[in-house]
Design a protein around this motif. Structure first.
Motif, PDB file in Angstrom:
ATOM      1  N   SER A 121       1.767   3.230  12.848  1.00 49.96           N
ATOM      2  CA  SER A 121       1.010   3.169  11.609  1.00 49.96           C
ATOM      3  C   SER A 121      -0.463   3.076  11.952  1.00 49.96           C
ATOM      4  O   SER A 121      -0.842   2.724  13.066  1.00 49.96           O
ATOM      5  N   TYR A 122      -1.279   3.415  10.974  1.00 49.54           N
ATOM      6  CA  TYR A 122      -2.719   3.454  11.217  1.00 49.54           C
ATOM      7  C   TYR A 122      -3.400   2.273  10.567  1.00 49.54           C
ATOM      8  O   TYR A 122      -2.989   1.790   9.525  1.00 49.54           O
ATOM      9  N   THR A 123      -4.434   1.858  11.186  1.00 49.15           N
ATOM     10  CA  THR A 123      -5.271   0.811  10.596  1.00 49.15           C
ATOM     11  C   THR A 123      -6.707   1.313  10.608  1.00 49.15           C
ATOM     12  O   THR A 123      -7.046   2.262  11.320  1.00 49.15           O
ATOM     13  N   TYR A 124      -7.519   0.674   9.835  1.00 48.26           N
ATOM     14  CA  TYR A 124      -8.907   1.122   9.732  1.00 48.26           C
ATOM     15  C   TYR A 124      -9.768  -0.096   9.472  1.00 48.26           C
ATOM     16  O   TYR A 124      -9.282  -1.152   9.061  1.00 48.26           O
ATOM     17  N   ASP A 140      -5.206  -1.261   1.377  1.00 51.62           N
ATOM     18  CA  ASP A 140      -4.616  -2.196   2.338  1.00 51.62           C
ATOM     19  C   ASP A 140      -3.198  -2.549   1.939  1.00 51.62           C
ATOM     20  O   ASP A 140      -2.271  -2.518   2.753  1.00 51.62           O
ATOM     21  N   ASN A 141      -3.068  -2.872   0.660  1.00 55.23           N
ATOM     22  CA  ASN A 141      -1.761  -3.236   0.134  1.00 55.23           C
ATOM     23  C   ASN A 141      -0.761  -2.113   0.367  1.00 55.23           C
ATOM     24  O   ASN A 141       0.358  -2.321   0.850  1.00 55.23           O
ATOM     25  N   LEU A 142      -1.215  -0.894   0.048  1.00 54.31           N
ATOM     26  CA  LEU A 142      -0.336   0.267   0.223  1.00 54.31           C
ATOM     27  C   LEU A 142       0.083   0.403   1.681  1.00 54.31           C
ATOM     28  O   LEU A 142       1.266   0.592   1.992  1.00 54.31           O
ATOM     29  N   PHE A 143      -0.893   0.262   2.579  1.00 55.75           N
ATOM     30  CA  PHE A 143      -0.562   0.433   3.996  1.00 55.75           C
ATOM     31  C   PHE A 143       0.408  -0.640   4.463  1.00 55.75           C
ATOM     32  O   PHE A 143       1.295  -0.368   5.272  1.00 55.75           O
ATOM     33  N   ASN A 144       0.232  -1.837   3.931  1.00 57.14           N
ATOM     34  CA  ASN A 144       1.167  -2.901   4.302  1.00 57.14           C
ATOM     35  C   ASN A 144       2.585  -2.564   3.861  1.00 57.14           C
ATOM     36  O   ASN A 144       3.537  -2.706   4.613  1.00 57.14           O
ATOM     37  N   VAL A 145       2.681  -2.117   2.600  1.00 56.32           N
ATOM     38  CA  VAL A 145       4.019  -1.809   2.080  1.00 56.32           C
ATOM     39  C   VAL A 145       4.631  -0.663   2.870  1.00 56.32           C
ATOM     40  O   VAL A 145       5.817  -0.683   3.229  1.00 56.32           O
ATOM     41  N   VAL A 146       3.804   0.348   3.164  1.00 55.02           N
ATOM     42  CA  VAL A 146       4.325   1.499   3.901  1.00 55.02           C
ATOM     43  C   VAL A 146       4.806   1.063   5.279  1.00 55.02           C
ATOM     44  O   VAL A 146       5.864   1.484   5.745  1.00 55.02           O
ATOM     45  N   ARG A 147       4.025   0.185   5.905  1.00 56.71           N
ATOM     46  CA  ARG A 147       4.439  -0.269   7.232  1.00 56.71           C
ATOM     47  C   ARG A 147       5.720  -1.099   7.127  1.00 56.71           C
ATOM     48  O   ARG A 147       6.637  -0.952   7.923  1.00 56.71           O
ATOM     49  N   GLU A 148       5.789  -1.912   6.098  1.00 57.85           N
ATOM     50  CA  GLU A 148       6.941  -2.794   5.955  1.00 57.85           C
ATOM     51  C   GLU A 148       8.219  -1.998   5.766  1.00 57.85           C
ATOM     52  O   GLU A 148       9.267  -2.349   6.292  1.00 57.85           O
ATOM     53  N   TYR A 149       8.143  -0.926   5.015  1.00 54.68           N
ATOM     54  CA  TYR A 149       9.352  -0.142   4.747  1.00 54.68           C
ATOM     55  C   TYR A 149       9.389   1.153   5.540  1.00 54.68           C
ATOM     56  O   TYR A 149      10.119   2.077   5.179  1.00 54.68           O
ATOM     57  N   ASP A 150       8.616   1.252   6.601  1.00 59.39           N
ATOM     58  CA  ASP A 150       8.713   2.379   7.527  1.00 59.39           C
ATOM     59  C   ASP A 150       8.637   3.736   6.819  1.00 59.39           C
ATOM     60  O   ASP A 150       9.470   4.618   7.060  1.00 59.39           O
ATOM     61  N   THR A 151       7.678   3.904   5.965  1.00 55.65           N
ATOM     62  CA  THR A 151       7.452   5.156   5.219  1.00 55.65           C
ATOM     63  C   THR A 151       8.715   5.688   4.538  1.00 55.65           C
ATOM     64  O   THR A 151       8.929   6.886   4.469  1.00 55.65           O
ATOM     65  N   ARG A 152       9.562   4.777   4.074  1.00 59.06           N
ATOM     66  CA  ARG A 152      10.633   5.236   3.171  1.00 59.06           C
ATOM     67  C   ARG A 152       9.998   5.290   1.786  1.00 59.06           C
ATOM     68  O   ARG A 152       9.873   4.268   1.120  1.00 59.06           O
ATOM     69  N   ASP A 176      -0.118  10.840  -1.333  1.00 54.01           N
ATOM     70  CA  ASP A 176      -1.367  11.550  -1.154  1.00 54.01           C
ATOM     71  C   ASP A 176      -2.400  10.624  -0.534  1.00 54.01           C
ATOM     72  O   ASP A 176      -3.091  10.987   0.422  1.00 54.01           O
ATOM     73  N   ARG A 177      -2.459   9.418  -1.053  1.00 55.28           N
ATOM     74  CA  ARG A 177      -3.437   8.466  -0.553  1.00 55.28           C
ATOM     75  C   ARG A 177      -3.178   8.164   0.915  1.00 55.28           C
ATOM     76  O   ARG A 177      -4.079   8.234   1.754  1.00 55.28           O
ATOM     77  N   TYR A 178      -1.947   7.855   1.210  1.00 51.51           N
ATOM     78  CA  TYR A 178      -1.611   7.466   2.575  1.00 51.51           C
ATOM     79  C   TYR A 178      -1.890   8.604   3.550  1.00 51.51           C
ATOM     80  O   TYR A 178      -2.546   8.428   4.570  1.00 51.51           O
ATOM     81  N   TYR A 179      -1.412   9.786   3.213  1.00 51.05           N
ATOM     82  CA  TYR A 179      -1.555  10.899   4.150  1.00 51.05           C
ATOM     83  C   TYR A 179      -3.008  11.331   4.288  1.00 51.05           C
ATOM     84  O   TYR A 179      -3.446  11.719   5.377  1.00 51.05           O
ATOM     85  N   SER A 180      -3.764  11.256   3.188  1.00 49.20           N
ATOM     86  CA  SER A 180      -5.157  11.687   3.305  1.00 49.20           C
ATOM     87  C   SER A 180      -5.927  10.710   4.196  1.00 49.20           C
ATOM     88  O   SER A 180      -6.748  11.131   5.013  1.00 49.20           O
ATOM     89  N   ARG A 183      -4.971  11.479   7.739  1.00 51.91           N
ATOM     90  CA  ARG A 183      -5.620  12.717   8.212  1.00 51.91           C
ATOM     91  C   ARG A 183      -7.063  12.442   8.596  1.00 51.91           C
ATOM     92  O   ARG A 183      -7.537  12.865   9.645  1.00 51.91           O
ATOM     93  N   LYS A 184      -7.750  11.694   7.722  1.00 43.12           N
ATOM     94  CA  LYS A 184      -9.157  11.407   7.997  1.00 43.12           C
ATOM     95  C   LYS A 184      -9.292  10.620   9.290  1.00 43.12           C
ATOM     96  O   LYS A 184     -10.180  10.884  10.111  1.00 43.12           O
ATOM     97  N   LEU A 185      -8.398   9.663   9.466  1.00 44.39           N
ATOM     98  CA  LEU A 185      -8.482   8.832  10.667  1.00 44.39           C
ATOM     99  C   LEU A 185      -8.255   9.673  11.917  1.00 44.39           C
ATOM    100  O   LEU A 185      -8.962   9.537  12.902  1.00 44.39           O
ATOM    101  N   ILE A 186      -7.268  10.560  11.850  1.00 38.32           N
ATOM    102  CA  ILE A 186      -6.989  11.389  13.030  1.00 38.32           C
ATOM    103  C   ILE A 186      -8.189  12.280  13.318  1.00 38.32           C
ATOM    104  O   ILE A 186      -8.596  12.460  14.460  1.00 38.32           O
ATOM    105  N   ARG A 187      -8.762  12.824  12.272  1.00 38.94           N
ATOM    106  CA  ARG A 187      -9.848  13.780  12.448  1.00 38.94           C
ATOM    107  C   ARG A 187     -11.080  13.091  13.035  1.00 38.94           C
ATOM    108  O   ARG A 187     -11.763  13.637  13.889  1.00 38.94           O
ATOM    109  N   ASN A 188     -11.361  11.909  12.584  1.00 40.65           N
ATOM    110  CA  ASN A 188     -12.645  11.296  12.922  1.00 40.65           C
ATOM    111  C   ASN A 188     -12.605  10.379  14.141  1.00 40.65           C
ATOM    112  O   ASN A 188     -13.637  10.119  14.736  1.00 40.65           O
ATOM    113  N   ARG A 189     -11.413   9.901  14.448  1.00 36.17           N
ATOM    114  CA  ARG A 189     -11.337   9.027  15.612  1.00 36.17           C
ATOM    115  C   ARG A 189     -11.404   9.863  16.877  1.00 36.17           C
ATOM    116  O   ARG A 189     -10.981  11.025  16.879  1.00 36.17           O
TER     117      ARG A 189
END
Lengths: 493, 455
Positions: A121-124, A140-152, A176-180, A183-189
């Motif tokens: 999972s990604y952090t920023y 942040d909340n969204l990322f936490n939930v996504v991490r908790e449930y392994d993108t189910r 959309d939010r999560y993937y965008s 994508r931004k993180l991958i592109r810019n890091r």
């Protein structure tokens, strides 16, 4: 009990094959010798019966034996012991116990730990964060939930709770939010690997929100159909299938016909392969055809194929061919200019195949009229070109006659109706005035005229022997009107 | 051993339901202990003015009072079903949730210690909960387990998920018809979709309807007295056709003819000592037994002719009254699927029937998911054991959805105890053992750990 072949023979009172009329002494000895040679995997009795001529297959048969006993470990008992273990997947020191074989390594890692896989999972950081619609807290909340449930995502959408004053988010919004963000993180890091793997990773985070939403809408509309709509759609589908089938059948039949009538000239692509089998009959002709076919196989324009039925337009220009045609009574029909499709293509045919016939709808009427006129059109004895043209003009004329008759009938009917109406009007208003009478008179005059004409047509239908001259006249008059149309038609065809 | 992923740590599985408490070892296929959730109690303090108006069976929303903590409890097979003077009947469960924790430790202890004869402090324990359980409830359960039973590890799992696991599915639409509640739970990858979770007290309505049918007179029979056998001394009548035998003091007795009024003798000595709650419980048991042996569901929707064409079934009540039940027995099951408009008009808060629940549940799910769920419908719960229930459900579903596949275990044990069975499977998996809430974690983090771990 051993039964030898000779025993069987004696029981069936058959003569012994190997030893003709012999005594019993050699037989046992012989069988004795055979038994010693008995191959493995065949019972003694059976061998004694079939003798040395045992099929080779039998020799391969394994000796029948009981089901093999399962082999539990290295013989004897296995000692199990109840042993406490620690799970490396846990962060605490919980000790559970389970039964293991006593010989197992007590220090080995718990075998199920390897299934504890964490998804990436990604952090920023705060500095990286800029967005107008989503606040950092919500993301942040969204990322936490996504991490908790392994993108189910279904579960994420179910468990994700938007902030109390924030907008409700659909599953597509969340994705959309999560993937965008990813994508931004991958592109810019800074990226350690090569560009290709980066692009691949970026690709795996691709998400088209609008498309997803549209797809969902389609699914929803599909599910919202009423039973009537479903039934209608199914009916339409069946109808479509039927039409397609008809089309295919029709096309197949047409191709079949083309192939039969035209052979190679039909321009059908599969004709060459079919012709191969017939090639032995006329080698030279076939070669010629083949050459022709090759030309057909690679047509530059579709019209090329069509023009092949009738001779190519170049040909008639040469004087030689004109002379040839004249000599052999070949009549060339101009290809219809308007049509360039295969459907209107007319292959070579016998003239008698294409005798003009009235339209199917009019056929009974035409036949009836001609019968009344005493003309037999069904059998054209000599279908020369002129005769065919004549017959065609005759049918045209008859058709025109029938049309005229129809018009006359209609007019007559109208007149009758009007007259009745007029009569009623006169009865209703007796003192209506002179001008109505005048009108009526005029009507009557007109009727008299039309009546006369109608009668002439009627007479054709009703009376055969009545007023010959008049009939012939009316027919001829129609004939003239029809002749112009015939001419037109001739030009067209 | 690793092939099937099992690693048994001799865990216990405890499934507390509205009608029975199931307990057993993880890895078994049948619970070792099945005891009724109902219990008898006698208040030791003189609080004698017990409820009279409450526990009216027609009223689904009655609020039974809590059991006093110092009451003497009668549990298990010889608990409530034995008549005792002044014994009340209680049940800690309401709407499938534990609302009265006072008798719960005693019930658990009875199941584990008295029936299974295990020492709970030696075994990790997995407890089930309905999907709509409250966080406070599950934390209380964890507290009971750790503080009163001193278990080394604890986990609380959802019955919907466990039922899906028992059917061998990770994603499923679990239709669970229990003793008190009917619920529909969409499960995806082992997680409950809370938005699609629906439930209603439909089985209560069915029981009330059956009771109504039995106790109200019809054209052909009188209302039936639902007296339990504990209150009846004798229900056999002397056979009148052989009067000579009585001459030899040799009584020939036999039950009354079908449809004839019952002739029984009450145990008058017990009448005065019988409490209202015990009588109500016994009556509902009589109704339930009648339902279980007679009632059914028409598999193709309600149809008077079809109902009349089914053969009637004979049933004898403890009073000795016996008769044949025809279409009535299908009216009972019909309540699961269809409510007549006048019934709906009379009761505004009528429990929703199964088709309504289904459409409500699916509406809350993602359109993509609906196909997956409809292909993995799991029917479970003892209330679904009506003959023809699964067929009717299939008929109802396939009317609206193209590809429906229903998994309904034919084995009644599997159907009734699907939640326990799923727990038994889960707690015997090697990969599960990292999820236990250990005693150490409980002491370190306290109650919040339950919500964090058991999602």
């Amino acid at each position: 009990m051993a039964v030898s072949a000779s025993d069987i023979r004696s029981a069936l009172s058959l003569p012994s094959s190997s030893t003709p009329v012999h005594s019993t002494t050699p037989a046992p000895r012989k069988s004795q010798g055979q038994v010693t040679k008995k191959p493995e995997g065949i019972s003694r009795e059976l061998y004694a019966l079939i003798g040395p001529s045992a099929p080779s297959l039998v020799a391969h048969l394994a000796k029948p034996r009981l089901k093999q006993k399962p082999n539990f470990g290295s013989g004897g008992k296995v000692k199990w012991e109840w042993r406490p273990f620690r799970n490396a997947g846990r962060t605490d020191s919980l000790q559970l116990g389970h039964w293991v074989k006593a010989g197992d390594d007590p220090d080995a890692e718990y075998s199920f730990t390897k299934y504890n896989v964490q998804s990436q999972s990604y952090t920023y950081s705060q500095e990286e964060y800029i967005h107008k619609d989503w606040t950092k807290e919500e993301t942040d909340n969204l990322f936490n939930v996504v991490r908790e449930y392994d993108t189910r995502w279904y579960v994420v959408h179910d468990r994700y709770e938007p902030p109390p004053d924030g907008p409700t988010r659909s599953l597509e919004d969340l994705k959309d939010r999560y993937y965008s963000v990813c994508r931004k993180l991958i592109r810019n890091r800074p990226w350690a690997g090569d560009e290709a793997s980066k692009a691949q990773l970026l690709n795996s985070y691709q998400f088209d929100k609008d498309r997803e939403r549209m797809r969902k809408d389609y699914i929803a509309s599909l599910e919202d159909r009423t039973p009537e709509e479903i039934a209608e759609e199914e009916a339409l589908f069946v109808e479509l299938k039927r039409l397609e089938q008809n089309e295919r059948k029709f096309k197949k039949e047409r191709d079949e016909l083309l192939r039969t009538l035209l052979g190679i000239d039909s321009g059908l692509p599969d004709i060459v392969a079919e012709e191969d089998g017939l090639s032995a009959l006329s080698a030279e002709g076939f070669k010629k055809r083949k050459k022709n076919a090759n030309e057909i196989d690679v047509p530059s324009t579709p019209s090329n194929i069509i023009s092949l039925g009738p001779p190519p337009p170049k040909r008639p220009h040469s004087a030689k061919s004109v002379a040839y045609d004249a000599q052999h009574c070949i009549v060339r029909v101009e290809p219809p200019a308007s049509s360039t499709t295969k459907i209107t293509h007319t292959p070579v045919h016998l003239r008698s195949f294409k005798l003009p016939a009235p339209k199917a709808a009019l056929l009974p009427k035409v036949t009836q009229t001609l019968t009344e006129l005493g003309i037999n059109h069904t059998r054209l004895v000599m279908p020369t070109r002129e005769n065919c043209a004549r017959l065609e003009s005759l049918i045209e004329a008859t058709t025109a006659l029938i049309d005229t008759k129809k018009v006359v009938d209609r007019v007559e009917q109208d007149i009758r109706v009007l007259r009745i109406r007029l009569g009623r009007a006169i009865d209703g208003g007796a003192g209506a005035g002179a001008d109505i009478d005048a009108d009526a008179d005029a009507d009557a005059d007109a009727e008299g005229e039309i009546d006369g004409r109608a009668q002439s047509i009627l007479s054709i239908r009703s009376g055969r022997g009545r007023k010959q001259s008049r009939r012939s006249m009316s027919v001829s008059s129609i004939g003239t009107s029809a002749s112009t149309r015939v001419g037109k038609r001739q030009k067209r065809s | 051993m690793v092939n099937y992923g099992g690693d048994e740590v001799s865990a216990l599985v405890l499934d507390i339901g509205s009608s029975s408490v199931r307990a057993g070892y993880a890895g078994d296929d049948i619970p070792k202990a099945i005891i009724p959730s109902f219990y008898g109690y006698k208040a030791t303090s003189g609080d004698a003015d017990v409820q009279m108006s409450e526990n009216a069976p027609e009223n689904f929303d009655s609020t039974p009072k809590q059991t006093p903590s110092d009451a003497k409890l009668y549990l298990g097979q010889n608990g409530p079903s034995i008549w005792r003077e002044g014994m009340e009947i209680g049940n800690p469960i309401r709407d499938a949730l534990i609302f009265d924790f006072n008798p719960v430790p005693a019930l658990i202890s009875h199941a584990l210690v008295d029936v299974m004869r295990v020492n709970p402090s030696e075994h990790p324990i997995l407890v089930t909960e309905p999907a709509w359980n409250t966080p406070a409830n599950r934390e209380r359960m964890a507290e009971i387990m750790f503080e009163e039973f001193h278990v080394p590890a604890f986990y609380i799992a959802n019955t919907g998920v466990l039922n899906a696991f028992a059917a061998g599915k990770g994603s499923a639409l679990v239709i669970d018809v229990g003793h008190a509640m009917a619920s529909i739970t969409p499960v995806v990858d082992g997680f409950v979709l809370r938005k699609g979770l629906v439930s209603s007290a439909l089985p209560k309505l069915v029981q009330a309807h059956a009771r109504h049918i039995l106790s109200n007179p019809t054209q052909t029979r009188r209302g039936i007295e639902l007296l339990p056998h504990q209150l009846i001394a004798n229900k056999l009548v002397r056979c009148l056709s052989y009067p000579n035998y009585s001459f030899y003091h040799y009584d020939i007795t036999q039950p009354v003819e079908p449809g004839a009024p019952p002739r029984f003798t009450l145990r008058e000595d017990r009448i005065s000592g019988t409490t209202e709650s015990w009588r109500v419980w016994c009556e509902s048991r009589e109704v339930e037994e009648w339902i279980q042996s007679v009632a059914g569901v028409l598999d193709q929707g309600w149809n008077d002719q079809a109902a009349a064409s089914r053969s009637p079934r004979q049933y004898e009540f403890p009073t000795g009254y016996n008769t044949y039940f025809g279409p009535e027995r299908y009216q009972v099951g019909e309540q699961f699927f269809f409510h007549s408009p006048q019934l709906v008009a009379q009761n505004p808060n009528l429990p929703k029937n199964i088709p309504t629940l289904l459409s409500e549940s699916l509406r809350a799910c993602d359109p993509d998911l609906r196909q997956v769920l409809m292909g993995n419908v799991v029917l479970t719960g003892g209330g679904s054991l009506f003959p023809g229930f699964a067929d009717r459900l299939e008929a109802e579903l396939s009317r609206n959805f193209p590809h429906v596949k229903i998994h309904a275990p034919g084995n009644p044990i599997e159907r009734r105890y699907g939640g326990w069975l799923g727990g038994s499977i889960l707690a015997s998996l090697g990969t599960f053992h990292q999820l236990w809430i250990s005693r150490e974690e409980w002491q370190e983090h306290g109650k919040p750990i339950v919500g964090q771990r058991c999602k």
